[in-house]
Write an enzyme that holds these catalytic residues in place. Sequence first.
Site, PDB file in Angstrom:
ATOM      1  N   ASN A 164      33.213  28.157  40.905  1.00 31.32           N
ATOM      2  CA  ASN A 164      34.170  27.466  40.043  1.00 31.32           C
ATOM      3  C   ASN A 164      35.501  27.391  40.794  1.00 31.32           C
ATOM      4  OD1 ASN A 164      35.866  26.559  38.058  1.00 31.32           O
ATOM      5  ND2 ASN A 164      35.762  28.408  36.790  1.00 31.32           N
ATOM      6  N   TRP A 165      35.764  26.223  41.363  1.00 35.40           N
ATOM      7  CA  TRP A 165      36.972  26.081  42.181  1.00 35.40           C
ATOM      8  C   TRP A 165      38.242  25.976  41.337  1.00 35.40           C
ATOM      9  CZ3 TRP A 165      35.741  22.062  46.663  1.00 35.40           C
ATOM     10  CH2 TRP A 165      34.830  22.642  47.551  1.00 35.40           C
ATOM     11  N   LYS A 166      38.072  25.771  40.036  1.00 32.73           N
ATOM     12  CA  LYS A 166      39.237  25.584  39.146  1.00 32.73           C
ATOM     13  C   LYS A 166      40.118  24.446  39.676  1.00 32.73           C
ATOM     14  CE  LYS A 166      38.673  30.333  37.838  1.00 32.73           C
ATOM     15  NZ  LYS A 166      39.213  31.505  37.198  1.00 32.73           N
TER      16      LYS A 166
ATOM     17  N   HIS B 117      34.874  27.533  29.169  1.00 34.05           N
ATOM     18  CA  HIS B 117      35.574  28.502  30.020  1.00 34.05           C
ATOM     19  C   HIS B 117      36.862  28.930  29.315  1.00 34.05           C
ATOM     20  CE1 HIS B 117      37.711  30.315  33.338  1.00 34.05           C
ATOM     21  NE2 HIS B 117      36.560  30.400  33.973  1.00 34.05           N
TER      22      HIS B 117
ATOM     23  N   GLU C 154      31.547  36.122  30.496  1.00 36.42           N
ATOM     24  CA  GLU C 154      32.798  36.210  31.268  1.00 36.42           C
ATOM     25  C   GLU C 154      33.878  36.863  30.417  1.00 36.42           C
ATOM     26  OE1 GLU C 154      33.610  33.413  34.875  1.00 36.42           O
ATOM     27  OE2 GLU C 154      34.446  32.635  33.047  1.00 36.42           O
TER      28      GLU C 154
ATOM     29  N   GLY D 182      39.916  36.721  37.288  1.00 35.77           N
ATOM     30  CA  GLY D 182      41.066  36.601  38.184  1.00 35.77           C
ATOM     31  C   GLY D 182      41.958  37.830  38.225  1.00 35.77           C
TER      32      GLY D 182
ATOM     33  N   SER E  59      35.972  38.218  38.494  1.00 30.84           N
ATOM     34  CA  SER E  59      36.317  39.011  39.683  1.00 30.84           C
ATOM     35  C   SER E  59      35.108  39.429  40.514  1.00 30.84           C
ATOM     36  CB  SER E  59      37.151  40.233  39.288  1.00 30.84           C
ATOM     37  OG  SER E  59      38.390  39.816  38.742  1.00 30.84           O
TER      38      SER E  59
ATOM     39  N   GLY F  64      34.910  32.547  40.772  1.00 27.47           N
ATOM     40  CA  GLY F  64      36.137  31.751  40.813  1.00 27.47           C
ATOM     41  C   GLY F  64      36.852  31.922  42.136  1.00 27.47           C
ATOM     42  N   GLY F  65      37.874  32.761  42.145  1.00 26.85           N
ATOM     43  CA  GLY F  65      38.724  32.954  43.323  1.00 26.85           C
ATOM     44  C   GLY F  65      37.960  33.083  44.638  1.00 26.85           C
TER      45      GLY F  65
HETATM   46  P1  PGA Z   1      37.297  34.844  39.131  1.00 23.03           P
HETATM   47  O1  PGA Z   1      37.029  33.650  38.113  1.00 23.03           O
HETATM   48  O2  PGA Z   1      36.059  35.016  39.949  1.00 23.03           O
HETATM   49  O3  PGA Z   1      38.461  34.385  39.951  1.00 23.03           O
HETATM   50  O4  PGA Z   1      37.591  36.050  38.313  1.00 23.03           O
HETATM   51  C1  PGA Z   1      35.801  33.504  37.490  1.00 23.03           C
HETATM   52  C2  PGA Z   1      35.840  32.328  36.564  1.00 23.03           C
HETATM   53  O5  PGA Z   1      36.878  32.094  35.946  1.00 23.03           O
HETATM   54  O6  PGA Z   1      34.859  31.612  36.418  1.00 23.03           O
END
Ligand code: PGA
Length: 246
Positions: free
Chosen positions: A9-11, A90, A162, A168, A208, A229-230
């Site tokens: 998930n690149w956001k 999300h 999640e 994050g 995370s 994500g990150g």
């Molecule tokens: P994260 O994000 O890995 O940066 O915690 C996960 C997500 O929001 O899907």
Amino acid sequence: MPNYLIVANWKENPVTQREAIKIFDSVKRGVKSLKNVEVVICPPFVYLPLLKGLTLGAQNVFYKEKGAFTAGVSPLMLRDLKIKYVIVGHSESRKYFNETNKVINKKIKELLWLKIKPILCVGETIEEKKSDRKLEVLEKQIKETLECVSENQVKGVILTYEPVWAIGTGNNCSLKETKDSVLAIRKIISKLYNGEVAKNMKILYGGSVDSQNSASYIKEAGVKGLLVGGASLNAEEFIKIVKSVG
Ligand code: PGA
């Protein structure tokens, strides 16, 4: 058929096409030979038509197929781009784009109708966790977002646990707590549908995830994949995550 699903998930990243293509191509090279994992990249909408060679997902969708809905991106448009998955629910979309369970439900029904798989995110906030309301929150989110989704259709849904407090923050959910939550989710699904559906439902973990903790979620927490994500914006780190699972 790959056993596991790893979703990037690149956001709202990166900010140039050049960087997007660079990350994508590096990941593509790095995961090429892996057969046991399906890697899905979910970039911002604008990059979707540029990226070829790995499965793509979108980060959201509007539920109307076409018409006077300024800023909408429709499931039909995504289908035309051969998009296989769409993230819905999300916590960031819930927070910043006012995505409610009711709206998520409309999106899920539309996506399933078009044979696109929704990656439905559910999870509690830190306040809800501290006040011992996690199960209640999960149940409400799942029940309301899957309303009127038939037993047959629900097989196309990927559920992602999640916890909002883990996203994050570097504070990933413990394996024990993830395992318990996954079991609780299966129980909810089994109440809404039946034991068979619950047992077969693909459940992912997100929050995370990095290359140090990724493998243990698969081995010890009973999930079939991860939403990253990150760490998915760093090609090298993301490849390590995929390899740790596959
Ligand atoms: P994260 O994000 O890995 O940066 O915690 C996960 C997500 O929001 O899907």
